[in-house]
Structure formats: structure tokens, C-alpha cells
Design an enzyme around this catalytic site. Structure first.
Site, PDB file in Angstrom:
ATOM      1  CE  LYS A  54      -3.808  -2.560   2.071  1.00  0.00           C
ATOM      2  NZ  LYS A  54      -4.249  -3.126   3.536  1.00  0.00           N
ATOM      3  CD  GLN A  98      -3.384  -4.801   6.707  1.00  0.00           C
ATOM      4  OE1 GLN A  98      -3.565  -3.674   6.002  1.00  0.00           O
ATOM      5  NE2 GLN A  98      -3.831  -5.996   6.032  1.00  0.00           N
ATOM      6  CG  ASP A 121      -9.453  -0.369   5.010  1.00  0.00           C
ATOM      7  OD1 ASP A 121      -9.522  -0.607   4.191  1.00  0.00           O
ATOM      8  OD2 ASP A 121      -8.722  -0.831   6.000  1.00  0.00           O
TER       9      ASP A 121
HETATM   10  N1  GUN Z   1      -6.835  -7.252   5.993  1.00  0.00           N
HETATM   11  C1  GUN Z   1      -7.311  -7.577   4.864  1.00  0.00           C
HETATM   12  N2  GUN Z   1      -7.792  -7.181   3.804  1.00  0.00           N
HETATM   13  C2  GUN Z   1      -7.804  -5.824   4.501  1.00  0.00           C
HETATM   14  C3  GUN Z   1      -8.458  -4.607   4.065  1.00  0.00           C
HETATM   15  O1  GUN Z   1      -8.823  -4.124   2.926  1.00  0.00           O
HETATM   16  N3  GUN Z   1      -8.093  -3.532   5.076  1.00  0.00           N
HETATM   17  C4  GUN Z   1      -7.454  -3.754   6.124  1.00  0.00           C
HETATM   18  N4  GUN Z   1      -7.399  -2.489   7.103  1.00  0.00           N
HETATM   19  N5  GUN Z   1      -7.124  -4.848   6.590  1.00  0.00           N
HETATM   20  C5  GUN Z   1      -7.324  -5.766   5.839  1.00  0.00           C
END
Ligand code: GUN
Length: 292
Positions: A54, A98, A121
Site C-alpha cells: 500500500k 491493518q 477503508d
Molecule cells: N486485511 C485484509 N484486507 C484488509 C483491508 O482491505 N483493509 C485492512 N485494513 N485490513 C485488511
């Protein structure tokens, strides 16, 4: 019939180019760089790899990135303090915590703290609540489900009136994907570990979103002929022909399903690249909301 393969890598690249062009235009207008702050708690290698990619995407698109890392034994107070600091930092456009976090952390309490305008998110209860309600719009749509819908729409799959089956009811993918499909006037069935006659239910699907995390569970004879299949699964299986000793496969048995479906996403190169592209899009949107 052999299905048309939905090229998520290419479609994600187009989204990224559109975002990058808007980022450049904002910079030319003297506006602040959209900046994503990621929060990683603990040392899960998969989570560390996701936040790294990211951050890399931000740099590639001309956006700023800040990566915060707390140890696995960080306290609830430390995680919340970090989110409060990022909320207050005017340089930060979007905050991504995350998931999953270590089990002693109250995830909902942390996600609830994120400023709505920085919730790229879309996981704060308020954003999810708005997604679930008729006539209300969330500020941000969760990235993976958003990517799934974008792939369907870009491929010309008609969602309105379709029977859609979502396999999995996770907060991150299954549930928001189901809400998005309802919002687009599909008739939606959400399946999970207790669903009876899973193959029979899946066979009704004009649109299938598989997000259950079980290696190649959906077989070719579960697929309705002509269905559109979106495979969110990312499962590693041993493969002695690869240097790493493994390869990635989805929740759908691709080779079988592609003989029956009309559209199908591959793994890798389907939904995966879309998640990051949509996160970049959401981060740009956050900057636009905060500084129009
Ligand atoms: N863990 C797996 N997919 C995601 C996501 O799209 N966002 C976040 N914050 N954690 C994740």
C-alpha cells in the site's frame, strides 16, 4: 463455453492512472498531497506485506505515505493514542489500520475512533451503517468489495435483478459486498459455514463472489452456466515447480469454473490488484473531501 477472463491487473492499472492524473492536477493547483497513514500492530508477515505494498502504491501514484508500526504487545491505549494522533495530523488524508490486529486489541473500539473523513477503508461502524441503509451513502466504500463491483460493472455484467450469491460473511469482504450488491438491486444470498446444500445454493447464482478462504472449494459443477465469478480467495498451495515452493490459488477451482462461467477473475491478477487501486482512489477522495 469458455469464460472471458477479467483482467484485474489491467483494470486496476487504469484506475491507478486516473488517480495519478488527479493527484498531479491537485499538486499543480498547489494543493496538499493526498497522504495515507497505515497502522500495523504486530508482525504478521502477510499484514506486513500488505501495508508495504500500500505504501509503495502511494509513492507510485505521487501520494504521500506514512507507515506506523507498533509491537504485537502494544496496549489498547497505545493503539488508540496513535489513531488519535493521526486523526489530528493535518498532513494525513486517510488512515488504514491493518486487520486483523492481535487478539487482545478491541478492534471495533479502534476502528470507531478513526475520523469519518479519514476512514479510507470504510470500516468505521458509521460508514458500514450508512452502506446498509437505503438512501444513505457512506463516505468510503470498503476497498475489496468496491473492487469486486467495479470489475463486474467494467466487464458489462448486469447486477440489477441478478441472483447474487456471496460466499463468506466477513466484515472486510462478504458482508459489505452483500450490502453493495443489494444497493445495486441484486437479489442477494449470503452463505457461510452453516449453510445447507452450499453447491445447490451457489448453482442459483448469476453472480458469485467467493470470499470464504477455502482453497478451490467451489468446483465447476457448482457454477450456473453463464455466471460471472469473482474470486476473492488468496490461498497458498505447495508447488515444487516454483522457486518459492508455492503458488497462489483462489476459493474457486479456476480451470473447472472457466469452462462453465461467462466471466471469471483469475488468482492472482483478479481482485487482488483492485483492492489497492480502490484504496488509492479512496485516499484521493479523502483529500478531496478535506480540501475540495
Ligand atoms: N486485511 C485484509 N484486507 C484488509 C483491508 O482491505 N483493509 C485492512 N485494513 N485490513 C485488511
Amino acid at each position: 463455453m469458455t469464460a472471458q477472463i477479467i483482467d484485474g491487473k489491467m483494470i486496476a492499472q487504469q484506475v491507478r492512472e486516473e488517480v495519478a492524473a488527479k493527484v498531479t492536477a491537485r499538486a499543480a493547483a498547489g494543493k496538499q498531497k493526498p497522504t495515507l497513514a497505515t497502522v500495523l500492530v504486530g508482525d504478521r508477515p502477510d499484514s506486513a506485506a500488505y501495508v508495504a505494498s500500500k505504501g509503495k502504491a502511494c509513492q507510485e501514484l505521487g501520494m504521500g505515505s506514512i507507515s506506523e508500526h507498533l509491537p504485537a504487545d502494544a496496549t489498547q491505549e497505545q493503539v488508540e493514542e496513535l489513531v488519535r494522533r493521526l486523526n489530528a495530523d493535518p498532513q494525513v488524508s486517510g488512515i488504514l489500520v491493518q486487520l486483523p490486529m492481535p487478539s487482545h486489541i478491541d478492534e471495533e473500539a479502534v476502528l470507531s475512533l478513526i475520523n469519518l473523513e479519514k476512514d479510507v477503508d470504510g470500516f468505521s461502524p458509521l460508514n458500514i451503517g450508512r452502506l446498509a441503509q437505503k438512501g444513505r451513502e457512506p463516505l468510503f466504500v470498503p476497498c475489496t468489495p468496491y473492487g469486486c463491483i467495479y470489475l463486474l460493472e467494467t466487464s458489462g455484467v448486469k447486477i440489477e435483478g441478478a441472483n447474487a450469491v456471496v460466499l463468506g460473511r466477513s466484515n472486510i469482504v462478504g458482508m459489505p459486498a452483500a450490502l453493495l450488491l443489494i444497493g445495486k438491486n441484486a437479489t442477494v444470498t449470503v452463505c457461510h459455514s452453516r449453510t445447507k446444500d452450499l453447491p445447490g445454493v451457489v448453482r442459483q447464482a448469476d453472480i458469485l463472489i467467493a470470499a470464504i478462504g477455502k482453497t478451490q472449494m467451489v468446483r465447476g459443477d457448482w457454477i450456473k452456466p453463464g455466471a460471472a465469478v469473482i474470486d476473492v480467495g488468496i490461498n497458498a498451495v505447495p508447488d515444487a515447480t516454483k522457486k518459492s515452493g508455492q503458488r497462489l490459488v483462489g476459493d474457486v477451482h479456476f480451470e473447472e469454473a472457466k469452462e462453465v462461467a461467462s466471466f471469471i477473475t483469475p488468482v492472482p491478477g483478479g481482485v487482488g490488484p483492485m483492492t489497492i487501486a480502490m484504496l488509492m482512489n479512496n485516499t484521493l477522495r479523502a483529500a478531496e473531501i478535506q480540501d475540495p
